[in-house]
Design an enzyme around this catalytic site. Structure first.
Site, mmCIF file in Angstrom:
data_model
loop_
_atom_site.group_PDB
_atom_site.id
_atom_site.type_symbol
_atom_site.label_atom_id
_atom_site.label_comp_id
_atom_site.label_asym_id
_atom_site.label_seq_id
_atom_site.Cartn_x
_atom_site.Cartn_y
_atom_site.Cartn_z
ATOM 1 N N GLU A 82 37.805 45.387 47.025
ATOM 2 C CA GLU A 82 38.536 44.896 48.198
ATOM 3 C C GLU A 82 39.124 46.023 49.043
ATOM 4 O O GLU A 82 39.848 45.754 50.002
ATOM 5 C CB GLU A 82 39.623 43.925 47.750
ATOM 6 N N LYS A 105 38.429 49.876 44.210
ATOM 7 C CA LYS A 105 39.522 49.193 43.515
ATOM 8 C C LYS A 105 39.101 48.732 42.123
ATOM 9 O O LYS A 105 39.868 48.812 41.172
ATOM 10 C CB LYS A 105 39.980 47.994 44.361
ATOM 11 N N GLN A 106 37.889 48.221 42.019
ATOM 12 C CA GLN A 106 37.375 47.702 40.747
ATOM 13 C C GLN A 106 35.860 47.762 40.774
ATOM 14 O O GLN A 106 35.266 48.050 41.813
ATOM 15 C CB GLN A 106 37.832 46.264 40.533
ATOM 16 N N TRP A 149 37.722 33.405 41.194
ATOM 17 C CA TRP A 149 36.433 33.643 40.550
ATOM 18 C C TRP A 149 36.607 34.328 39.201
ATOM 19 O O TRP A 149 35.674 34.386 38.401
ATOM 20 C CB TRP A 149 35.504 34.449 41.461
ATOM 21 N N ASP A 150 37.814 34.809 38.927
ATOM 22 C CA ASP A 150 38.119 35.406 37.626
ATOM 23 C C ASP A 150 37.781 34.447 36.480
ATOM 24 O O ASP A 150 37.357 34.885 35.391
ATOM 25 C CB ASP A 150 39.611 35.740 37.523
#
Length: 767
Positions: free
Chosen positions: A489, A601-602, A358-359
């Protein structure tokens, strides 16, 4: 920052001094590619030290059987391995009877690597003293042609310094390669044929299962004091997988001898007869000649940089970082082939597998839309449309029906091939990025034609998935989405991840809007699509009910949307209170401990605030940023860029600059202690976004460009170009002013800090 050996330079990546502990990291950092193939910066000569050998062909993969202890229904049958391709760069060297091996030389001095990003050429040089006492000077030049993307070129020069030398060049092509990581230790290539004639050699091999056929080829020329020798191999060694030539050359002290090697791959996806195709490429390369090939390479990269370059004045490390990111993105994908996509490691390593995440939609499409042309971005959207049937199959394997589509987390051909259950089954927010890219493409390019032609079918499949995936909660009297993994995640199998629920609602709403628009304005397309997908008004009303009543978790106490239902149940210890010895937690903690922690994580909730910035006030963004960023460990390469953009929006330029340096130099400085495994290609587009959308403040609103320029105090100025609807606009930001110039024939109106500014062609406007 975990390493600091790359020398600051505006246009080159430079390493000085030979250190065996840095070899694998440098193999990643100095990787080269041309969109069709690429390779890690492995030494041409034999090296007995620690190394990660890797050459890669775009689109070629192997379905490695999924290995799990407990098989679950719907689990992917394979993991798509990015294959190490046959080796064409190899040139073993023998000098006065001793093999050249940098790991075993008496000494290595003046070692230097340089990846000249302006030219697209990789240089390496060193002096070495062999065990037999022979001292040599070596200079190597290597590049992968952009113009002839099946051709690679090596020029390898040796000069004996202290005595005469008998030098034997042993170039080879070898299909007997392996991957660093394979679940079942299987071989991936089956050699079909070997062939050699004169100075040319060909090894043709086929991948098991997928049946890709590739001919790996070479042609060698030998030079003494820059004069080409009329010479053929003294000896030819052949095996089932490999052809090796030996050329013996005598050189007096301080006389230079060299080998020029042409090599590369021709693949069955492009040719019926790969050997004949390889012969033609060699013929063309020889006809052009080495010097002209070098000049053509420089010219091809010059054209890329003319549009995609970002200049930064006053900060060499920042300049080097952004150019490294832009360079690697262009090495990985140039938009020539709609069958290809942007893999997270590009041509620099094998980790993750697959070529598409999906990046691409979330981070890469904005870069390619603005620095290429809209057709390149449209090709990336078409890639997903062409795999819609597979997305419907993927959803059906999980029990969804009626044309519901779940795009894969990882794929090569549209099938899901990620082998972690919490990702495969749960990280379904990826569907939202696919839909958002369609919206974003139209918003930026103004090209609506894609939606009635292809995009609406994708949107309908996605909307059907979200409708079926939502569950009506009698307790809440709303629709909920249970058992998911959000962008963070470090949380799995959670309920009501806010970002997932919000983007699901948006997808349904946006799809309904497009259906109505196409019904009103594209009657023929509307009839064709409704008939094809068997959609009626009654089904759309069911979707609307879900979207209108979607549950979005919210904390009244904190005044923020909750990342997921249970977030406040965690022990909310902020990152700055963590002992640094515990970082990165993904390398120091058990997964159980990570899942129970509050650490992010992000960007997760903040990813939603990035995508849907205009849905929220700046005050809401600030409140959510201040709540979630202190828990964010930024252990995903995709994390710093979003936070940099949002910090800039909030006027926190010092923080935005720190995040920018982290995203731009993530690999150069090895922030995540993993660069030897390969580079983080897709997140590099986020570095571009950090400058253009963060510092430049570029947005598209109501079909017009808006800018809110900001500049870090460390910089004197920066500039970038945007291809906006076939008009090339250059923006140069300085500490006290911003300048606009326009290439083309028509004027353009932009907004700067809300003020309307008219930019005429071939003139300079200062604001």
């Amino acid at each position: 920052m975990n390493q600091d050996y790359i020398k600051p330079d505006n246009w080159s990546i430079i390493e000085e001094g030979f250190d065996v502990e840095r070899v694998k990291s440098s193999e990643s950092l100095f990787s080269i590619g041309n969109g069709a193939m690429g390779q890690r910066a492995n030494f041409e000569e034999y090296y007995s030290g620690k190394t990660f050998q890797g050459s890669y062909i775009a689109g070629v993969y192997y379905p490695d059987k999924t290995k799990v202890g407990w098989w679950k229904n719907g689990y992917p049958e394979y993991f798509a391995k990015v294959l190490n391709a046959p080796n064409w760069i190899g040139i073993d060297i023998e000098i006065n009877g001793e093999n050249l091996d940098l790991a075993k030389c008496k000494s290595v001095s003046n070692f230097k690597r340089e990846l000249n990003m302006k030219e697209g050429i990789y240089y390496r040089s060193f002096n070495a003293v062999l065990q037999n006492g022979t001292e040599i000077d070596v200079k190597v030049t290597r590049f992968l042609s952009l113009d002839l993307d099946e051709l690679g070129v090596i020029n390898y020069e040796i000069t004996p310094l202290n005595k005469d030398a008998k030098i034997t060049f042993k170039p080879y092509v070898d299909a007997g390669v392996h991957n660093e990581d394979a679940n079942w230790e299987e071989r991936f290539w089956e050699t079909l044929d070997t062939k050699n004639l004169g100075n040319q050699a060909f090894v043709t091999a086929r991948t098991f299962k997928t049946g890709f056929v590739a001919t790996t080829y070479m042609h060698n020329s030998i030079f003494v004091s820059n004069e080409e020798m009329e010479i053929i191999p003294n000896n030819v060694e052949t095996s089932s997988d490999k052809i090796l030539f030996s050329y013996e050359v005598s050189a007096i002290s301080n006389q230079t001898v060299s080998i020029q090697k042409l090599g590369g791959y021709t693949v069955s996806t492009n040719h019926d007869d790969t050997v004949i195709a390889a012969e033609k490429i060699i013929e063309k390369g020889l006809e052009i000649g080495y010097e002209t090939l070098v000049e053509n390479q420089k010219n091809a990269w010059s054209k890329i940089w003319e549009m995609s370059d970002i200049t930064i004045d006053g900060d060499v490390k920042a300049q080097q970082g952004i150019r490294f990111n832009i360079f690697q993105l262009n090495q990985t994908y140039l938009g020539k082939d709609s069958r290809l996509n942007i893999g997270p490691k590009g041509f620099t390593g094998e980790k993750y597998g697959g070529s598409t995440y999906w990046d691409t939609e979330a981070y890469c499409i904005p870069f390619y839309m603005a620095t290429k042309d809209q057709q390149v971005a449209r090709n990336l959207l078409t890639y997903r449309y062409n795999q819609l049937d597979k997305a419907i199959e993927n959803a059906a394997k999980l029990g969804f029906k009626n044309g519901a589509a779940l795009y894969p987390m990882v794929t090569m051909n549209g099938e899901e091939c990620h082998n972690e259950w919490e990702i495969t089954f749960e990280e379904i927010h990826r569907n939202g990025a696919i839909a958002f890219a369609i919206f974003n493409y139209y918003r930026f390019t103004g090209d609506y034609s894609y939606i009635p032609e292809k995009g609406l079918e994708v949107l309908i499949g996605i909307a059907r998935f979200w409708y079926q995936r939502a569950t009506y909660s009698t307790y809440r009297n709303q629709y909920v989405i249970l058992g998911v993994t959000g962008p963070n995640e470090y949380e799995n199998n959670v309920n009501n991840n806010w970002y997932t629920n919000y983007i699901a609602k948006w997808c349904i709403d946006y799809t309904m809007e497009q259906i109505q628009k196409i019904k009103n304005e594209y009657a023929a397309d509307y009839s064709r699509i409704m008939s094809k997908v068997n959609l009626d008004d009654a089904e759309i009303l069911h979707w609307k009910k879900v979207a209108d009543h979607m549950y979005l978790p919210y904390s009244e106490e904190h005044g923020v949307y909750l990342q997921q239902d249970g977030f406040l149940d965690k022990e909310l210890v902020k990152v700055h209170d963590l002992d640094r010895s515990q970082r990165p937690i993904n390398q120091k903690w058990s997964w159980d401990r990570i899942l129970r922690s509050p650490y992010i994580k992000q960007a997760d909730t903040l990813q939603g605030f990035y995508f849907f910035e205009d849905h929220f006030s700046k005050e809401q963004l600030e409140k959510h940023f201040d709540f979630y960023e202190p828990f964010t460990v930024h252990e995903s390469s995709l994390s710093p860029c979003v936070h940099s953009i949002q910090a800039a929006v909030l006027g926190r330029m010092e923080q935005a600059y720190t995040f920018y340096l982290r995203t731009s130099r993530l690999d150069l400085d090895d922030y995540n202690k993993e660069v030897e495994e390969g580079l983080h290609i897709t997140s590099m587009a986020g570095t571009w976004m950090s400058i253009v959308e963060g510092f430049g403040g570029m947005r598209v609103k109501n079909n017009q460009l808006h800018f809110e320029p900001r500049i870090p105090k460390e910089w004197n100025g920066y500039s970038f170009k945007i291809n906006f609807r076939n008009q090339i606009l250059k923006i140069a930001v300085h500490q006290n002013e911003t300048k606009f110039s326009l290439e083309g024939n028509n004027s353009i109106t932009v907004f700067v800090n809300g003020k309307e500014v008219l930019v005429e062609p071939n003139s300079l406007v200062t604001v």
